[in-house]
Design a protein around this motif. Structure first.
Motif, PDB file in Angstrom:
ATOM      1  N   PRO A  32      -7.002   1.334  -0.352  1.00 31.06           N
ATOM      2  CA  PRO A  32      -8.001   2.192   0.441  1.00 31.06           C
ATOM      3  C   PRO A  32      -6.961   2.959  -0.524  1.00 31.06           C
ATOM      4  O   PRO A  32      -6.173   3.538  -1.039  1.00 31.06           O
ATOM      5  CB  PRO A  32      -7.039   2.499   1.486  1.00 31.06           C
ATOM      6  N   ALA A  33      -8.414   4.279  -1.367  1.00 38.83           N
ATOM      7  CA  ALA A  33      -7.706   5.141  -2.159  1.00 38.83           C
ATOM      8  C   ALA A  33      -6.734   6.243  -1.672  1.00 38.83           C
ATOM      9  O   ALA A  33      -5.959   6.570  -2.639  1.00 38.83           O
ATOM     10  CB  ALA A  33      -8.955   5.785  -2.742  1.00 38.83           C
ATOM     11  N   GLU A  34      -6.569   7.260  -0.500  1.00 33.37           N
ATOM     12  CA  GLU A  34      -5.826   7.792   0.453  1.00 33.37           C
ATOM     13  C   GLU A  34      -4.052   7.152   0.443  1.00 33.37           C
ATOM     14  O   GLU A  34      -3.545   7.929  -0.068  1.00 33.37           O
ATOM     15  CB  GLU A  34      -5.931   8.533   1.288  1.00 33.37           C
ATOM     16  N   LYS A  35      -4.388   5.873   0.378  1.00 33.59           N
ATOM     17  CA  LYS A  35      -2.932   5.538   0.770  1.00 33.59           C
ATOM     18  C   LYS A  35      -2.651   3.654   0.147  1.00 33.59           C
ATOM     19  O   LYS A  35      -3.842   2.991   1.236  1.00 33.59           O
ATOM     20  CB  LYS A  35      -2.315   5.402   1.762  1.00 33.59           C
ATOM     21  N   PRO A  36      -2.420   3.939  -0.665  1.00 37.54           N
ATOM     22  CA  PRO A  36      -2.218   2.118  -1.055  1.00 37.54           C
ATOM     23  C   PRO A  36      -1.484   1.230   0.018  1.00 37.54           C
ATOM     24  O   PRO A  36      -0.541   0.914  -0.756  1.00 37.54           O
ATOM     25  CB  PRO A  36      -2.267   2.252  -2.929  1.00 37.54           C
ATOM     26  N   VAL A  37      -2.284   0.640   0.631  1.00 37.06           N
ATOM     27  CA  VAL A  37      -1.601  -0.269   2.094  1.00 37.06           C
ATOM     28  C   VAL A  37      -3.058  -1.647   2.278  1.00 37.06           C
ATOM     29  O   VAL A  37      -3.443  -1.255   2.501  1.00 37.06           O
ATOM     30  CB  VAL A  37      -1.136   0.294   3.582  1.00 37.06           C
ATOM     31  N   MET A  38      -2.681  -2.556   1.661  1.00 37.07           N
ATOM     32  CA  MET A  38      -3.016  -3.318   2.382  1.00 37.07           C
ATOM     33  C   MET A  38      -3.632  -3.613   3.947  1.00 37.07           C
ATOM     34  O   MET A  38      -2.715  -3.273   4.945  1.00 37.07           O
ATOM     35  CB  MET A  38      -2.412  -4.514   2.004  1.00 37.07           C
ATOM     36  N   PRO A  39      -5.023  -3.519   4.376  1.00 38.06           N
ATOM     37  CA  PRO A  39      -5.432  -3.649   5.299  1.00 38.06           C
ATOM     38  C   PRO A  39      -5.189  -4.691   6.197  1.00 38.06           C
ATOM     39  O   PRO A  39      -5.289  -6.026   5.072  1.00 38.06           O
ATOM     40  CB  PRO A  39      -6.702  -3.623   5.516  1.00 38.06           C
ATOM     41  N   PRO A  40      -4.536  -4.226   7.380  1.00 39.75           N
ATOM     42  CA  PRO A  40      -3.997  -5.460   8.158  1.00 39.75           C
ATOM     43  C   PRO A  40      -4.558  -7.122   8.340  1.00 39.75           C
ATOM     44  O   PRO A  40      -3.889  -8.115   8.179  1.00 39.75           O
ATOM     45  CB  PRO A  40      -3.249  -5.171   9.327  1.00 39.75           C
ATOM     46  N   GLY A  41      -6.231  -7.162   8.662  1.00 37.40           N
ATOM     47  CA  GLY A  41      -6.796  -7.815   8.850  1.00 37.40           C
ATOM     48  C   GLY A  41      -6.821  -8.203   6.916  1.00 37.40           C
ATOM     49  O   GLY A  41      -7.218  -9.979   7.629  1.00 37.40           O
ATOM     50  N   LEU A  42      -6.142  -7.459   6.023  1.00 39.15           N
ATOM     51  CA  LEU A  42      -6.765  -8.659   4.875  1.00 39.15           C
ATOM     52  C   LEU A  42      -5.537  -9.199   5.420  1.00 39.15           C
ATOM     53  O   LEU A  42      -5.320 -11.235   4.537  1.00 39.15           O
ATOM     54  CB  LEU A  42      -6.929  -7.850   4.095  1.00 39.15           C
ATOM     55  N   VAL A  43      -4.513  -8.988   5.672  1.00 39.86           N
ATOM     56  CA  VAL A  43      -3.012  -9.710   5.161  1.00 39.86           C
ATOM     57  C   VAL A  43      -3.054 -10.980   5.712  1.00 39.86           C
ATOM     58  O   VAL A  43      -2.762 -11.944   6.085  1.00 39.86           O
ATOM     59  CB  VAL A  43      -1.645  -8.751   6.396  1.00 39.86           C
ATOM     60  N   THR A  76       4.051  -6.178  11.264  1.00 39.52           N
ATOM     61  CA  THR A  76       4.892  -5.589  11.004  1.00 39.52           C
ATOM     62  C   THR A  76       5.926  -4.414   9.802  1.00 39.52           C
ATOM     63  O   THR A  76       6.405  -3.907  10.182  1.00 39.52           O
ATOM     64  CB  THR A  76       6.194  -6.945  11.471  1.00 39.52           C
ATOM     65  N   ALA A  77       5.069  -4.982   8.573  1.00 38.91           N
ATOM     66  CA  ALA A  77       5.633  -3.846   7.843  1.00 38.91           C
ATOM     67  C   ALA A  77       4.264  -3.921   7.422  1.00 38.91           C
ATOM     68  O   ALA A  77       3.416  -4.444   7.211  1.00 38.91           O
ATOM     69  CB  ALA A  77       6.593  -4.698   7.184  1.00 38.91           C
ATOM     70  N   ASP A  78       4.197  -2.783   6.096  1.00 32.54           N
ATOM     71  CA  ASP A  78       3.006  -2.382   5.045  1.00 32.54           C
ATOM     72  C   ASP A  78       2.951  -3.404   4.375  1.00 32.54           C
ATOM     73  O   ASP A  78       4.118  -4.070   3.351  1.00 32.54           O
ATOM     74  CB  ASP A  78       2.981  -1.573   4.599  1.00 32.54           C
ATOM     75  N   VAL A  79       1.923  -3.839   3.259  1.00 33.73           N
ATOM     76  CA  VAL A  79       1.981  -4.817   1.887  1.00 33.73           C
ATOM     77  C   VAL A  79       1.617  -3.614   0.926  1.00 33.73           C
ATOM     78  O   VAL A  79       0.427  -2.886   1.840  1.00 33.73           O
ATOM     79  CB  VAL A  79       1.266  -5.908   2.387  1.00 33.73           C
ATOM     80  N   VAL A  80       1.987  -3.287   0.236  1.00 35.86           N
ATOM     81  CA  VAL A  80       1.872  -2.315  -1.282  1.00 35.86           C
ATOM     82  C   VAL A  80       1.612  -3.489  -2.763  1.00 35.86           C
ATOM     83  O   VAL A  80       1.633  -4.119  -2.602  1.00 35.86           O
ATOM     84  CB  VAL A  80       2.747  -1.469  -1.472  1.00 35.86           C
ATOM     85  N   PRO A  81       0.769  -2.571  -2.883  1.00 34.28           N
ATOM     86  CA  PRO A  81       0.558  -3.047  -4.278  1.00 34.28           C
ATOM     87  C   PRO A  81       2.132  -3.375  -5.152  1.00 34.28           C
ATOM     88  O   PRO A  81       2.835  -2.925  -5.340  1.00 34.28           O
ATOM     89  CB  PRO A  81      -0.040  -1.626  -5.143  1.00 34.28           C
ATOM     90  N   GLY A  82       1.661  -4.933  -5.331  1.00 36.52           N
ATOM     91  CA  GLY A  82       2.179  -5.261  -6.318  1.00 36.52           C
ATOM     92  C   GLY A  82       3.514  -5.929  -6.168  1.00 36.52           C
ATOM     93  O   GLY A  82       4.698  -7.083  -5.990  1.00 36.52           O
ATOM     94  N   ASP A  83       3.442  -5.880  -4.364  1.00 40.89           N
ATOM     95  CA  ASP A  83       4.114  -7.021  -2.969  1.00 40.89           C
ATOM     96  C   ASP A  83       3.468  -8.932  -3.491  1.00 40.89           C
ATOM     97  O   ASP A  83       2.336  -8.967  -3.788  1.00 40.89           O
ATOM     98  CB  ASP A  83       3.954  -6.807  -2.038  1.00 40.89           C
TER      99      ASP A  83
END
Length: 147
Positions: A32-43, A76-83
């Motif tokens: 998402p452009a506003e907050k780069p966190v991988m959507p939980p559904g994609l995790v 349980t935690a966010d996934v961000v770019p580079g993880d």
């Protein structure tokens, strides 16, 4: 698949388990452009894709998984770019028509998602995708000439 969420398969045992990885990149178009966190559904989808590879590899590419249901998924935690996502999936039961999988996604050794009771129908893989293309991709993911 719209998103290929498995970059490498490290280890697998037919009808038992798979260990795979995904290196996330800001260049991928699911952030998402506003907050780069991988959507939980994609995790969760990373576990499902790892399980699909396990089922395809274990059936010599004759079967492919189609998601039917998920009993429980805890993010349980966010996934961000580079993880780097370390994905582990194991088959808890399997028949000729269906499989049930449990899975975990870790980042840096910390759990970001656990899922249990992922029920999949087992479909004829040849009717869904080109079998030779699937074998080529498996060889790349496993880092082998065999797939």
């Amino acid at each position: 698949m719209r998103f290929h969420l498995i970059d490498r398969i490290e280890e697998w045992e037919p009808e038992k388990f798979i260990v795979a990885h995904k290196l996330t990149s800001r260049a991928e178009d699911y952030w998402p452009a506003e907050k780069p966190v991988m959507p939980p559904g994609l995790v969760l989808e990373t576990v499902c894709q790892a399980a699909t590879w396990l089922l395809m590899l274990g059936s010599d590419f004759r079967k492919r998984a189609a998601l039917l249901s998920v009993d429980a998924a805890v993010y349980t935690a966010d996934v961000v770019p580079g993880d780097v996502l370390d994905v582990e999936a194991s088959i808890t039961s399997i028949t000729g028509e269906a499989a049930v999988i449990d899975g975990t996604v870790l980042v840096g050794g910390a759990t970001v998602l656990t899922a249990s009771g992922i029920m999949c129908a087992l479909l004829d893989a040849g009717t869904l995708e080109d079998p030779e293309e699937t074998r080529r991709m498996a060889r790349e993911l496993c880092g082998t000439e065999e797939g």
